[in-house]
Design a protein around this motif. Sequence first.
Motif, PDB file in Angstrom:
ATOM      1  N   LYS A 235      41.770  20.934 142.049  1.00 24.41           N
ATOM      2  CA  LYS A 235      42.564  21.198 143.252  1.00 24.41           C
ATOM      3  C   LYS A 235      44.042  20.963 142.963  1.00 24.41           C
ATOM      4  O   LYS A 235      44.903  21.706 143.451  1.00 24.41           O
ATOM      5  N   ALA A 236      44.339  19.947 142.153  1.00 24.73           N
ATOM      6  CA  ALA A 236      45.733  19.640 141.799  1.00 24.73           C
ATOM      7  C   ALA A 236      46.366  20.806 141.033  1.00 24.73           C
ATOM      8  O   ALA A 236      47.546  21.128 141.238  1.00 24.73           O
ATOM      9  N   MET A 237      45.595  21.446 140.161  1.00 26.60           N
ATOM     10  CA  MET A 237      46.104  22.609 139.419  1.00 26.60           C
ATOM     11  C   MET A 237      46.454  23.747 140.368  1.00 26.60           C
ATOM     12  O   MET A 237      47.478  24.421 140.208  1.00 26.60           O
ATOM     13  N   MET A 238      45.593  23.978 141.366  1.00 19.88           N
ATOM     14  CA  MET A 238      45.855  25.044 142.331  1.00 19.88           C
ATOM     15  C   MET A 238      47.115  24.747 143.142  1.00 19.88           C
ATOM     16  O   MET A 238      47.948  25.625 143.371  1.00 19.88           O
ATOM     17  N   GLU A 239      47.260  23.498 143.555  1.00 21.05           N
ATOM     18  CA  GLU A 239      48.445  23.107 144.325  1.00 21.05           C
ATOM     19  C   GLU A 239      49.704  23.231 143.477  1.00 21.05           C
ATOM     20  O   GLU A 239      50.742  23.712 143.953  1.00 21.05           O
ATOM     21  N   ARG A 240      49.604  22.827 142.225  1.00 22.82           N
ATOM     22  CA  ARG A 240      50.753  22.876 141.320  1.00 22.82           C
ATOM     23  C   ARG A 240      51.215  24.315 141.079  1.00 22.82           C
ATOM     24  O   ARG A 240      52.408  24.578 140.884  1.00 22.82           O
ATOM     25  N   ASN A 241      50.269  25.249 141.104  1.00 24.30           N
ATOM     26  CA  ASN A 241      50.602  26.651 140.841  1.00 24.30           C
ATOM     27  C   ASN A 241      50.675  27.495 142.109  1.00 24.30           C
ATOM     28  O   ASN A 241      50.757  28.724 142.034  1.00 24.30           O
ATOM     29  N   SER A 242      50.617  26.841 143.261  1.00 26.38           N
ATOM     30  CA  SER A 242      50.766  27.516 144.561  1.00 26.38           C
ATOM     31  C   SER A 242      49.796  28.686 144.724  1.00 26.38           C
ATOM     32  O   SER A 242      50.173  29.814 145.032  1.00 26.38           O
ATOM     33  N   ILE A 243      48.529  28.409 144.505  1.00 24.42           N
ATOM     34  CA  ILE A 243      47.502  29.451 144.643  1.00 24.42           C
ATOM     35  C   ILE A 243      46.288  28.863 145.343  1.00 24.42           C
ATOM     36  O   ILE A 243      46.001  27.658 145.210  1.00 24.42           O
ATOM     37  N   SER A 244      45.578  29.688 146.101  1.00 26.90           N
ATOM     38  CA  SER A 244      44.434  29.192 146.861  1.00 26.90           C
ATOM     39  C   SER A 244      43.142  29.289 146.056  1.00 26.90           C
ATOM     40  O   SER A 244      43.030  30.068 145.102  1.00 26.90           O
ATOM     41  N   TYR A 245      42.170  28.540 146.509  1.00 23.76           N
ATOM     42  CA  TYR A 245      40.850  28.484 145.896  1.00 23.76           C
ATOM     43  C   TYR A 245      40.203  29.864 145.817  1.00 23.76           C
ATOM     44  O   TYR A 245      39.542  30.214 144.830  1.00 23.76           O
TER      45      TYR A 245
END
Length: 331
Positions: A235-245
């Motif tokens: 989840k942290a990677m997604m937040e860091r790259n501004s992309i949704s699941y």
Amino acid sequence: MTRNIDEINNVVENLQKSDNFIVTSHVSPDGDNIGSSMAMFYFLTKLGKKVRYVLDDDYPQNLLFLLKENKEKSIDVNDSGHTVIALDSGSYERICIDKKILENASKIICIDHHITNGEYSEVKYIDTKASSTSEMVYNIISEYEKKYSVSIFDELISTYLYVGLVTDTGNFQYSNTESSSLTMAARLLGFGARKDEIIQQIFQNNSLSYYKILGEALNGLEVVDGHIAIISVTKAMMERNSISYDDIDAITPYTRDINGVELGIFIKEKSMREIKVSFRSKNYIDCSKLASEFGGGGHIRAAGCTFIDEELEVVKSKIIEKAKEYFKNGK
């Protein structure tokens, strides 16, 4: 001859004699989910039926071009006595509407191609050898046209069916592509299916954020014993790259498409202590059986499962251990 012709005719008869329908599909919409649902919606609309398209989930970014104003959520529905058409849903639990809508239905029609389908309805058309549920809807419409001497296929319906066909066959790359799939594609193009728009929107329209997280994910790719590849996205990677699941599923094939790898595993953290796992294989590992070991399911070459209240690294260890057993036992 089309497989399961008796089941197709039974569905056609039930569509003809009923007048009130709710069309739905499974959670986490994909191209076949949306394509088969919207094609069925517009098919029933052309027949003059009362029909609503209900799905309690959002479309992923690359499929937003398919979103129409007729998509509703369960909160807007107070019908009773309707017939529910559940498309591409491998189990009752995965049907993405309020269960009260299912309980209030006079009938549920199941149209699906998952090998793990529990056959949860009295009227069903299940073909585990079909490339996609969209191909099955295509068969239903074709049989309806033949039986009632009417013309149904048009540009809109054909476009939605083409979406489902190309996404579930990987643009005709996967092993589930048969001659019937190619014949269907040719006919849909003849009816005006918007192929160029579909290919550009689905396969050539990734965001910069997607490529950034893809790079980070590939940097952490692991290969076990030369034939199992794993990618994990937190989840942290997604937040860091501004992309949704919902917008990272295109990473999945990268796990499988490596020389010497038979089984690809994509692990993604949906929320705190909720982990989704996708399996892809090339030749002999049965992904549906592997996924079923953890309460999941799907197809022989593509399947998945969910872990609740588990840490990602713990899930990875369990998956790798079980996958190794499959190779050891020749599964």
